[in-house]
Design a protein around this motif. Sequence first.
Motif, PDB file in Angstrom:
ATOM      1  N   UNK A   1       0.763  -1.194   0.012  1.00 50.73           N
ATOM      2  CA  UNK A   1       0.012  -0.106  -0.007  1.00 50.73           C
ATOM      3  C   UNK A   1       0.857   1.292  -0.073  1.00 50.73           C
ATOM      4  N   UNK A   2       0.704   2.028  -0.754  1.00 53.10           N
ATOM      5  CA  UNK A   2       1.391   3.462  -0.901  1.00 53.10           C
ATOM      6  C   UNK A   2       0.582   4.455  -1.316  1.00 53.10           C
TER       7      UNK A   2
ATOM      8  N   UNK B   1       6.319   3.756 -11.097  1.00 52.14           N
ATOM      9  CA  UNK B   1       6.466   5.153 -10.268  1.00 52.14           C
ATOM     10  C   UNK B   1       5.146   6.013 -10.412  1.00 52.14           C
ATOM     11  N   UNK B   2       5.196   6.981  -9.842  1.00 52.79           N
ATOM     12  CA  UNK B   2       4.118   8.123  -9.714  1.00 52.79           C
ATOM     13  C   UNK B   2       2.818   7.322  -9.783  1.00 52.79           C
ATOM     14  N   UNK B   3       2.637   6.390  -8.919  1.00 54.96           N
ATOM     15  CA  UNK B   3       1.282   5.569  -8.878  1.00 54.96           C
ATOM     16  C   UNK B   3       0.330   6.536  -8.445  1.00 54.96           C
TER      17      UNK B   3
ATOM     18  N   UNK C   1      -2.157  -1.434  -3.617  1.00 51.38           N
ATOM     19  CA  UNK C   1      -3.040  -0.525  -3.228  1.00 51.38           C
ATOM     20  C   UNK C   1      -2.482   0.935  -3.241  1.00 51.38           C
ATOM     21  N   UNK C   2      -2.996   1.935  -4.023  1.00 50.27           N
ATOM     22  CA  UNK C   2      -2.760   3.267  -3.976  1.00 50.27           C
ATOM     23  C   UNK C   2      -3.839   4.044  -3.662  1.00 50.27           C
ATOM     24  N   UNK C   3      -3.482   4.913  -2.561  1.00 50.54           N
ATOM     25  CA  UNK C   3      -4.465   5.757  -1.717  1.00 50.54           C
ATOM     26  C   UNK C   3      -4.353   7.180  -2.314  1.00 50.54           C
TER      27      UNK C   3
END
Length: 124
Positions: free
Chosen positions: A11-12, A84-86, A121-123
């Motif tokens: 998660x990021x 990158x740059x998610x 998972x990108x928040x």
Amino acid sequence: QVQLVESGGGSVQAGGSLRLSCAASEYAYNRYCMGWFRQAPGKGREGVAHIVSGSGLTAYADSVKGRFTVSRDNTKNTLYLQMNSLKPEDTGMYYCAAALTAPCRVVKGEFRYRGQGTQVTVSS
């Protein structure tokens, strides 16, 4: 004989980075091409990227071009996906995949073998 084991998900926050790894059995690694696809909840399969054995030619989905990089380490039989740059829309289960014959269409979501996946998972 064919083993593909993904790792590196997590998660990021949006804008962050992750690197996915796919440890492959030698049989799988030496197939024609390997790559990644993803699937978000309630959505269909989406090819992400692939790299062709030998030539090293790569292909990317338009949605990830300029942000993701697919690569191979032939000394470790390992495939990578540097992300990158998610963005939140990158959220999903990411799968490593291998195809046996040309043309390689893993970036189109077509493959012969796949791993069990790793969750990204990108928040916002």
